[in-house]
Design a protein around this motif. Structure first.
Motif, PDB file in Angstrom:
ATOM      1  N   GLU A  93      16.326  48.303  18.170  1.00 15.87           N
ATOM      2  CA  GLU A  93      17.548  48.398  18.996  1.00 15.87           C
ATOM      3  C   GLU A  93      18.346  47.098  18.944  1.00 15.87           C
ATOM      4  O   GLU A  93      19.584  47.119  18.965  1.00 15.87           O
ATOM      5  N   GLU A  94      17.656  45.972  18.895  1.00 13.36           N
ATOM      6  CA  GLU A  94      18.353  44.673  18.803  1.00 13.36           C
ATOM      7  C   GLU A  94      19.268  44.649  17.576  1.00 13.36           C
ATOM      8  O   GLU A  94      20.406  44.177  17.632  1.00 13.36           O
ATOM      9  N   HIS A  95      18.726  45.178  16.457  1.00  7.48           N
ATOM     10  CA  HIS A  95      19.482  45.113  15.201  1.00  7.48           C
ATOM     11  C   HIS A  95      20.749  45.962  15.246  1.00  7.48           C
ATOM     12  O   HIS A  95      21.680  45.729  14.479  1.00  7.48           O
TER      13      HIS A  95
ATOM     14  N   SER B 274      15.215  30.315  14.299  1.00  3.84           N
ATOM     15  CA  SER B 274      14.008  29.469  14.222  1.00  3.84           C
ATOM     16  C   SER B 274      12.927  30.079  13.347  1.00  3.84           C
ATOM     17  O   SER B 274      11.911  29.434  13.102  1.00  3.84           O
ATOM     18  N   GLY B 275      13.115  31.329  12.913  1.00  6.97           N
ATOM     19  CA  GLY B 275      12.001  31.977  12.216  1.00  6.97           C
ATOM     20  C   GLY B 275      12.427  33.088  11.285  1.00  6.97           C
ATOM     21  O   GLY B 275      13.236  32.905  10.382  1.00  6.97           O
ATOM     22  N   ARG B 276      11.888  34.275  11.587  1.00  5.33           N
ATOM     23  CA  ARG B 276      12.070  35.455  10.743  1.00  5.33           C
ATOM     24  C   ARG B 276      13.532  35.762  10.458  1.00  5.33           C
ATOM     25  O   ARG B 276      13.912  36.087   9.344  1.00  5.33           O
ATOM     26  N   GLY B 277      14.346  35.725  11.499  1.00  6.02           N
ATOM     27  CA  GLY B 277      15.781  35.896  11.282  1.00  6.02           C
ATOM     28  C   GLY B 277      16.246  37.327  11.101  1.00  6.02           C
ATOM     29  O   GLY B 277      17.318  37.556  10.533  1.00  6.02           O
ATOM     30  N   SER B 278      15.481  38.297  11.612  1.00  6.26           N
ATOM     31  CA  SER B 278      15.908  39.684  11.369  1.00  6.26           C
ATOM     32  C   SER B 278      17.216  40.013  12.091  1.00  6.26           C
ATOM     33  O   SER B 278      18.028  40.797  11.579  1.00  6.26           O
ATOM     34  N   ASN B 279      17.451  39.421  13.247  1.00  9.54           N
ATOM     35  CA  ASN B 279      18.739  39.663  13.923  1.00  9.54           C
ATOM     36  C   ASN B 279      19.885  38.993  13.165  1.00  9.54           C
ATOM     37  O   ASN B 279      20.990  39.541  13.094  1.00  9.54           O
ATOM     38  N   MET B 280      19.621  37.837  12.583  1.00 10.80           N
ATOM     39  CA  MET B 280      20.628  37.178  11.745  1.00 10.80           C
ATOM     40  C   MET B 280      20.967  38.065  10.555  1.00 10.80           C
ATOM     41  O   MET B 280      22.139  38.222  10.176  1.00 10.80           O
TER      42      MET B 280
ATOM     43  N   ASN C 195      23.646  35.035  22.959  1.00 16.03           N
ATOM     44  CA  ASN C 195      22.216  35.093  22.624  1.00 16.03           C
ATOM     45  C   ASN C 195      21.746  36.532  22.753  1.00 16.03           C
ATOM     46  O   ASN C 195      22.317  37.299  23.528  1.00 16.03           O
ATOM     47  N   ILE C 196      20.715  36.885  21.979  1.00 13.27           N
ATOM     48  CA  ILE C 196      20.037  38.165  22.232  1.00 13.27           C
ATOM     49  C   ILE C 196      18.663  37.857  22.798  1.00 13.27           C
ATOM     50  O   ILE C 196      17.940  36.993  22.290  1.00 13.27           O
ATOM     51  N   HIS C 197      18.355  38.549  23.883  1.00 17.53           N
ATOM     52  CA  HIS C 197      17.107  38.307  24.608  1.00 17.53           C
ATOM     53  C   HIS C 197      16.357  39.637  24.745  1.00 17.53           C
ATOM     54  O   HIS C 197      16.964  40.650  25.119  1.00 17.53           O
ATOM     55  N   PRO C 198      15.050  39.631  24.469  1.00 18.67           N
ATOM     56  CA  PRO C 198      14.316  40.900  24.443  1.00 18.67           C
ATOM     57  C   PRO C 198      13.833  41.380  25.811  1.00 18.67           C
ATOM     58  O   PRO C 198      12.640  41.630  26.022  1.00 18.67           O
ATOM     59  N   SER C 199      14.748  41.535  26.736  1.00 18.71           N
ATOM     60  CA  SER C 199      14.435  42.178  28.019  1.00 18.71           C
ATOM     61  C   SER C 199      15.726  42.751  28.581  1.00 18.71           C
ATOM     62  O   SER C 199      16.822  42.446  28.097  1.00 18.71           O
TER      63      SER C 199
ATOM     64  N   LEU D 275      23.009  32.953  18.818  1.00 18.64           N
ATOM     65  CA  LEU D 275      21.601  32.550  18.751  1.00 18.64           C
ATOM     66  C   LEU D 275      20.796  33.787  18.381  1.00 18.64           C
ATOM     67  O   LEU D 275      20.961  34.847  18.990  1.00 18.64           O
ATOM     68  N   ALA D 276      19.946  33.655  17.376  1.00 19.48           N
ATOM     69  CA  ALA D 276      19.172  34.807  16.905  1.00 19.48           C
ATOM     70  C   ALA D 276      17.717  34.376  16.714  1.00 19.48           C
ATOM     71  O   ALA D 276      17.321  33.961  15.631  1.00 19.48           O
ATOM     72  N   GLY D 277      16.967  34.442  17.807  1.00 24.09           N
ATOM     73  CA  GLY D 277      15.592  33.966  17.751  1.00 24.09           C
ATOM     74  C   GLY D 277      15.538  32.454  17.603  1.00 24.09           C
ATOM     75  O   GLY D 277      14.615  31.921  16.983  1.00 24.09           O
ATOM     76  N   TYR D 278      16.511  31.774  18.170  1.00 15.96           N
ATOM     77  CA  TYR D 278      16.518  30.308  18.180  1.00 15.96           C
ATOM     78  C   TYR D 278      15.703  29.879  19.393  1.00 15.96           C
ATOM     79  O   TYR D 278      16.132  30.074  20.530  1.00 15.96           O
ATOM     80  N   MET D 279      14.514  29.352  19.155  1.00 13.59           N
ATOM     81  CA  MET D 279      13.552  29.186  20.239  1.00 13.59           C
ATOM     82  C   MET D 279      13.555  27.766  20.824  1.00 13.59           C
ATOM     83  O   MET D 279      12.508  27.205  21.142  1.00 13.59           O
ATOM     84  N   ARG D 280      14.747  27.231  20.989  1.00 13.86           N
ATOM     85  CA  ARG D 280      14.876  25.873  21.499  1.00 13.86           C
ATOM     86  C   ARG D 280      15.992  25.888  22.548  1.00 13.86           C
ATOM     87  O   ARG D 280      17.002  26.553  22.344  1.00 13.86           O
TER      88      ARG D 280
HETATM   89  C1  GAR Z   1      13.938  38.722  18.790  1.00 18.36           C
HETATM   90  O1  GAR Z   1      13.168  39.753  19.354  1.00 18.36           O
HETATM   91  C2  GAR Z   1      14.793  38.051  19.840  1.00 18.36           C
HETATM   92  O2  GAR Z   1      15.283  38.935  20.801  1.00 18.36           O
HETATM   93  C3  GAR Z   1      13.805  37.094  20.455  1.00 18.36           C
HETATM   94  O3  GAR Z   1      13.041  36.607  19.380  1.00 18.36           O
HETATM   95  C4  GAR Z   1      13.033  37.575  18.336  1.00 18.36           C
HETATM   96  C5  GAR Z   1      13.553  36.917  17.087  1.00 18.36           C
HETATM   97  O4  GAR Z   1      13.400  37.746  15.970  1.00 18.36           O
HETATM   98  N1  GAR Z   1      14.474  36.048  21.135  1.00 18.36           N
HETATM   99  C6  GAR Z   1      13.959  35.375  22.162  1.00 18.36           C
HETATM  100  O5  GAR Z   1      12.858  35.598  22.615  1.00 18.36           O
HETATM  101  C7  GAR Z   1      14.862  34.312  22.731  1.00 18.36           C
HETATM  102  N2  GAR Z   1      14.229  33.652  23.819  1.00 18.36           N
HETATM  103  P1  GAR Z   1      14.250  37.505  14.654  1.00 18.36           P
HETATM  104  O6  GAR Z   1      14.039  36.047  14.254  1.00 18.36           O
HETATM  105  O7  GAR Z   1      13.642  38.429  13.646  1.00 18.36           O
HETATM  106  O8  GAR Z   1      15.684  37.826  14.974  1.00 18.36           O
END
Ligand code: GAR
Length: 187
Positions: A172-174, A9-15, A106-110, A85-90
């Protein structure tokens, strides 16, 4: 190689981390499509520059089922076998999750099961936790509730803000996400 679709949905750094790892020798997967619900997502432009197939569709003004049917069709047309899913906020509908049962992560930041949903880092700091982190989990109908496939921890330091903690967790996510996706798709 297994064909992976990535939703952002945005920056996409995990993608970007997943796409980078896919190019390494011996990767069990390749990125067949990057799709976004935000046509102006910065990650989408990056993927295009890399020569990765992309698909963008804003759900605004559409029935949710129609929007998802279009995403589903784009994924299938690209031959996608599994979705990250990589920061897909839907939220995905139950129908979509059922259609891709056990094939979405999905990756979740907790450190799940703690702090499902939003504002995870602020909530961890507020609670006085000593550690925060990230989790890769299978996507089910329950928000952030599916089986956890892997986690990474970082210490919460004195003076940490939600932003400073998010930065350290993101590093760490990356590392975690490409490793777990490769393991998952090697099975
Ligand atoms: C990441 O920190 C991811 O874990 C989080 O959003 C960020 C997306 O960054 N995801 C959520 O909060 C999902 N509910 P990215 O677009 O740079 O990967």
């Amino acid at each position: 190689k297994r064909k992976l679709g990535i939703l952002i949905s945005g920056r996409g750094s995990n993608m970007m981390a997943l796409a980078g790892a896919a190019r390494a020798d011996g990767s069990p997967y390749e990125v067949a499509l990057v799709a976004s619900d935000k046509p102006d997502a910065p990650g989408l432009a990056w993927a295009q520059d890399q020569g990765i197939a992309t698909f963008a569709l804003s759900p605004k003004g559409m029935a949710k089922a129609d929007y998802e049917a279009r995403i589903d069709a784009a994924l299938r047309d690209a031959g996608v076998e599994a979705i990250a899913l990589a920061g897909y906020m839907r939220l995905l509908t139950n129908a979509f999750v059922a259609r891709w049962r056990s094939r979405i992560v999905n990756i979740h930041p907790s450190l799940l099961p703690k702090y499902k949903g939003l504002d995870t880092h602020a909530r961890a700091i507020e609670a006085g936790d000593t550690h925060a982190g990230c989790s890769v989990h299978v996507v089910t109908e329950e928000l952030d509730g599916g089986e956890v496939l892997g986690q990474a921890q970082v210490a919460i330091l004195p003076g940490d803000t939600a932003d400073s903690l998010a930065d350290r967790v993101l590093t760490e996510e990356h590392k975690l996400y490409p490793r777990i996706v490769a393991e998952w798709l090697s099975k």
